[in-house]
Write a protein that holds these residues in place. Structure first.
Motif, PDB file in Angstrom:
ATOM      1  N   LEU A 189       0.821  -1.214   0.000  1.00  0.00           N
ATOM      2  CA  LEU A 189       0.000   0.000   0.000  1.00  0.00           C
ATOM      3  C   LEU A 189       0.853   1.260   0.000  1.00  0.00           C
ATOM      4  CD1 LEU A 189      -2.732  -1.101   2.588  1.00  0.00           C
ATOM      5  CD2 LEU A 189      -2.886  -1.107   0.084  1.00  0.00           C
ATOM      6  N   SER A 190       2.051   1.148  -0.546  1.00  0.00           N
ATOM      7  CA  SER A 190       2.992   2.276  -0.519  1.00  0.00           C
ATOM      8  C   SER A 190       3.162   2.949  -1.872  1.00  0.00           C
ATOM      9  CB  SER A 190       4.364   1.782  -0.030  1.00  0.00           C
ATOM     10  OG  SER A 190       4.835   0.747  -0.878  1.00  0.00           O
ATOM     11  N   GLY A 191       2.360   2.576  -2.856  1.00  0.00           N
ATOM     12  CA  GLY A 191       2.489   3.176  -4.175  1.00  0.00           C
ATOM     13  C   GLY A 191       3.399   2.427  -5.112  1.00  0.00           C
ATOM     14  N   ILE A 196      -0.204   7.547  -5.973  1.00  0.00           N
ATOM     15  CA  ILE A 196      -1.207   7.900  -4.971  1.00  0.00           C
ATOM     16  C   ILE A 196      -2.095   9.041  -5.449  1.00  0.00           C
ATOM     17  CG2 ILE A 196       0.278   7.113  -3.091  1.00  0.00           C
ATOM     18  CD1 ILE A 196       0.680  10.096  -2.397  1.00  0.00           C
ATOM     19  N   LEU A 203      -7.447   8.534   1.277  1.00  0.00           N
ATOM     20  CA  LEU A 203      -6.388   7.534   1.148  1.00  0.00           C
ATOM     21  C   LEU A 203      -5.060   8.180   0.756  1.00  0.00           C
ATOM     22  CD1 LEU A 203      -8.279   4.574  -0.583  1.00  0.00           C
ATOM     23  CD2 LEU A 203      -7.667   4.849   1.831  1.00  0.00           C
ATOM     24  N   THR A 204      -5.134   9.239  -0.037  1.00  0.00           N
ATOM     25  CA  THR A 204      -3.908   9.971  -0.384  1.00  0.00           C
ATOM     26  C   THR A 204      -3.266  10.555   0.867  1.00  0.00           C
ATOM     27  OG1 THR A 204      -4.791  10.544  -2.569  1.00  0.00           O
ATOM     28  CG2 THR A 204      -2.954  11.859  -1.738  1.00  0.00           C
ATOM     29  N   SER A 207      -1.679   7.849   2.955  1.00  0.00           N
ATOM     30  CA  SER A 207      -0.431   7.324   2.394  1.00  0.00           C
ATOM     31  C   SER A 207       0.779   8.111   2.873  1.00  0.00           C
ATOM     32  CB  SER A 207      -0.489   7.353   0.860  1.00  0.00           C
ATOM     33  OG  SER A 207      -1.492   6.492   0.371  1.00  0.00           O
ATOM     34  N   HIS A 208       0.586   9.385   3.175  1.00  0.00           N
ATOM     35  CA  HIS A 208       1.707  10.212   3.623  1.00  0.00           C
ATOM     36  C   HIS A 208       2.149   9.890   5.052  1.00  0.00           C
ATOM     37  CE1 HIS A 208       0.527  12.643   0.101  1.00  0.00           C
ATOM     38  NE2 HIS A 208       1.782  13.048   0.110  1.00  0.00           N
ATOM     39  N   ASN A 210       2.654   6.712   5.809  1.00  0.00           N
ATOM     40  CA  ASN A 210       3.327   5.427   5.600  1.00  0.00           C
ATOM     41  C   ASN A 210       4.771   5.693   5.175  1.00  0.00           C
ATOM     42  OD1 ASN A 210       4.229   2.900   4.865  1.00  0.00           O
ATOM     43  ND2 ASN A 210       2.693   2.544   3.283  1.00  0.00           N
ATOM     44  N   PHE A 213       5.950   4.521   1.771  1.00  0.00           N
ATOM     45  CA  PHE A 213       5.592   5.314   0.591  1.00  0.00           C
ATOM     46  C   PHE A 213       6.750   6.215   0.187  1.00  0.00           C
ATOM     47  CE2 PHE A 213       4.320   9.764  -0.285  1.00  0.00           C
ATOM     48  CZ  PHE A 213       4.022   9.624  -1.628  1.00  0.00           C
ATOM     49  N   ASP A 217       8.672   6.185  -3.295  1.00  0.00           N
ATOM     50  CA  ASP A 217       8.632   7.420  -4.073  1.00  0.00           C
ATOM     51  C   ASP A 217      10.033   7.962  -4.321  1.00  0.00           C
ATOM     52  OD1 ASP A 217       6.688   9.251  -5.278  1.00  0.00           O
ATOM     53  OD2 ASP A 217       7.466  10.748  -3.861  1.00  0.00           O
TER      54      ASP A 217
END
Length: 261
Positions: A189-191, A196, A203-204, A207-208, A210, A213, A217
């Motif tokens: 679930l980290s992109g 994202i 959800l966006t 994600s920040h 995590n 992510f 990234d």
């Protein structure tokens, strides 16, 4: 505690522990190195065949190229965590953790020794996958030093987390629970397989929070030059999390938490 007879740092002991951790995974390289590499290749092949031909570009790059850096970092995450956690847990279950705790090594030296093995294993798989990305997928390396920095801090973060998991767990099924309910979900679930930006706003935002992510990234930025978040912000978050985990690991070694009866 007084000054040790070999000085403030036991360089020989630290080097010996680091070499032991490296030799440990190199002795079974087919399982610890080739296995994860094959898994990453299978992920890439399956997604390329099933989705790649019909999926449009993401952030201006082909889907397979977009996904490759994430798979590389996900492999680094899993290998670095697995190296330190399995080493500590196997020593505890086998009853030979005393062989690491009894020598004249400080808690910081023990922490760094275990981390060295996790970082080395993460770097090894990253170099191989990066070579495949450049030679086969033609991804290029937009910012190689940024990529290297993210790989090192990612391997250190997961190595420290693996130390904590290895200290906390007393049975292999407890370690399996950590992998199944924490490491794997956060990785997927980290992109790795999507941007994202395509997620709903809640959800966006989630994600920040995590840290995985930011590792994914950052690897994508270092490879392709594109990212969902600021590379500097991502690296700062990862560095702070890594330092916090290392301090906690040092504290647990110093107190003997779940290591000394």
């Amino acid at each position: 505690m007084g000054v040790r007879r070999f000085g403030a740092w036991n360089w020989m002991g630290l080097r010996t522990l680091a070499e032991r951790e490296c030799r440990r995974f190199l002795a079974i390289w087919a399982q610890t190195v080739m296995g994860p590499l094959i898994n990453a290749g299978l992920f890439l092949a399956v997604f390329a065949i099933a989705i790649g031909p019909t999926r449009g570009d993401i952030m201006g790059v082909a889907y397979v190229q977009f996904m490759a850096p994430g798979l590389m970092m996900m492999t680094v995450i899993q290998n670095s965590f697995g190296n330190t956690s399995s080493s500590l847990l196997a020593a505890k279950v086998g009853g030979n953790i005393v062989d690491t705790l009894m020598p004249p090594l400080s808690p910081l030296e023990i922490t760094l020794g275990y981390l060295a093995g996790g970082i080395a294993r993460g770097l090894l798989v990253a170099v191989v996958i990066a070579a495949v990305m450049v030679l086969v997928l033609r991804t290029g390396l937009a910012h190689p030093f940024v990529l290297l920095a993210y790989i090192v801090v990612g391997a250190a973060m997961m190595g420290a987390l693996g130390i904590l998991a290895g200290i906390w767990a007393n049975k292999f099924d407890q370690m399996g629970a950590i992998n199944n309910f924490i490491i794997t979900p956060l990785s997927f679930l980290s992109g790795t397989f999507y941007s994202i930006q395509a997620l709903p706003a809640p959800l966006t935002a989630a994600s920040h929070f995590n840290p995985f992510f930011y590792l994914i990234d950052g690897a994508r930025y270092g490879t392709l030059g594109v990212s969902d978040a600021s590379p500097l912000l991502g690296f700062t978050v990862c560095l702070v999390v890594t330092l916090a985990l290392c301090v906690l690991a040092w504290t647990w070694f110093r107190s003997g938490y779940r290591l000394k009866s």
